[in-house]
Design a protein around this motif. Structure first.
Motif, PDB file in Angstrom:
ATOM      1  N   SER A  94       1.502  -9.647  -9.246  1.00 23.09           N
ATOM      2  CA  SER A  94       0.790 -10.206  -8.085  1.00 23.09           C
ATOM      3  C   SER A  94       1.235  -9.512  -6.803  1.00 23.09           C
ATOM      4  O   SER A  94       0.403  -9.125  -5.972  1.00 23.09           O
ATOM      5  CB  SER A  94       1.044 -11.712  -7.969  1.00 23.09           C
ATOM      6  N   CYS A  95       2.535  -9.364  -6.650  1.00 27.67           N
ATOM      7  CA  CYS A  95       3.063  -8.678  -5.461  1.00 27.67           C
ATOM      8  C   CYS A  95       2.601  -7.227  -5.424  1.00 27.67           C
ATOM      9  O   CYS A  95       2.217  -6.717  -4.368  1.00 27.67           O
ATOM     10  CB  CYS A  95       4.581  -8.734  -5.444  1.00 27.67           C
ATOM     11  N   SER A  96       2.632  -6.572  -6.579  1.00 26.89           N
ATOM     12  CA  SER A  96       2.237  -5.163  -6.633  1.00 26.89           C
ATOM     13  C   SER A  96       0.758  -4.972  -6.353  1.00 26.89           C
ATOM     14  O   SER A  96       0.371  -4.012  -5.687  1.00 26.89           O
ATOM     15  CB  SER A  96       2.582  -4.572  -8.002  1.00 26.89           C
ATOM     16  N   ILE A  97      -0.083  -5.859  -6.858  1.00 26.09           N
ATOM     17  CA  ILE A  97      -1.523  -5.728  -6.626  1.00 26.09           C
ATOM     18  C   ILE A  97      -1.835  -5.857  -5.140  1.00 26.09           C
ATOM     19  O   ILE A  97      -2.501  -5.005  -4.558  1.00 26.09           O
ATOM     20  CB  ILE A  97      -2.316  -6.770  -7.451  1.00 26.09           C
ATOM     21  N   VAL A  98      -1.343  -6.928  -4.521  1.00 25.31           N
ATOM     22  CA  VAL A  98      -1.627  -7.138  -3.096  1.00 25.31           C
ATOM     23  C   VAL A  98      -0.976  -6.046  -2.253  1.00 25.31           C
ATOM     24  O   VAL A  98      -1.591  -5.511  -1.324  1.00 25.31           O
ATOM     25  CB  VAL A  98      -1.175  -8.543  -2.646  1.00 25.31           C
ATOM     26  N   GLY A  99       0.258  -5.694  -2.570  1.00 21.83           N
ATOM     27  CA  GLY A  99       0.930  -4.617  -1.844  1.00 21.83           C
ATOM     28  C   GLY A  99       0.197  -3.299  -1.980  1.00 21.83           C
ATOM     29  O   GLY A  99       0.016  -2.566  -1.006  1.00 21.83           O
ATOM     30  N   SER A 100      -0.253  -2.996  -3.194  1.00 13.00           N
ATOM     31  CA  SER A 100      -0.973  -1.734  -3.433  1.00 13.00           C
ATOM     32  C   SER A 100      -2.308  -1.695  -2.688  1.00 13.00           C
ATOM     33  O   SER A 100      -2.683  -0.661  -2.138  1.00 13.00           O
ATOM     34  CB  SER A 100      -1.214  -1.535  -4.932  1.00 13.00           C
TER      35      SER A 100
END
Length: 179
Positions: A94-100
């Protein structure tokens, strides 16, 4: 005249096919390298749990600058899909998707619309917005403003790592442009 046209069309279609195969090969290598780097990063201890250096972003930023936004999205999505399959960690994904997404939007705007050509500057700002995206996700999930206490540390770590990602992106771009 007809023979010349047919010959030209054959050459053109062969060149397109070769470029498509070459692009697929390069993007596949980018995804593989991003996965390997992401795995190796798990062995690097940082002062905040679950924080990574983000070196796998070298490959998505290179894809963006070399091919375009669609190819960068492919590299990011493939990497995140495989990481989720391997780890099953919903919070990290979740963090990686939004961050990306926030990082890629920033990098695309800087490169395509503002016309900044420095991979280091693009990467620095991309890292900043990646970290903002991650903090927002964690804040929403745990519903506590205490998350923002670690923001200074995350942003400080993001400066050298963003610069390193940009540096290696420029080196990889030079190599890929010679292929």
């Amino acid at each position: 005249m007809k023979l010349e046209e047919e010959s030209y069309l054959y050459r053109a279609s062969t060149e397109v096919t070769f470029m498509s195969i070459k692009k697929i090969a390069i993007l596949s290598i980018f995804v593989s390298c991003a996965l390997a780097v992401n795995y190796l990063e798990s062995f690097v201890a940082l002062p905040i749990p679950c924080v990574r250096l983000g070196m796998s972003n070298i490959f998505s930023l290179t894809a963006l600058l070399l091919f375009g936004v669609n190819e960068a999205i492919f590299v990011i999505c493939a990497r995140l899909l495989f990481i989720y399959i391997f780890t099953g960690n919903v919070l990290a994904i979740s963090c990686s998707i939004v961050g990306s997404i926030s990082s890629l939007l920033t990098e695309q705007i800087l490169y395509s619309y503002i016309k900044i050509n420095s991979p280091i500057l693009i990467s620095l700002l991309g890292a900043f917005f990646f970290n903002i995206g991650q903090l927002i996700v964690v804040y929403i999930l745990i519903n506590s403003s205490k998350v923002f206490c670690v923001a200074p540390i995350i942003f400080i770590i993001g400066i050298p790592t963003g610069a390193i990602v940009g540096f290696f992106t420029s080196k990889l771009l030079n190599i890929c442009r010679r292929l």
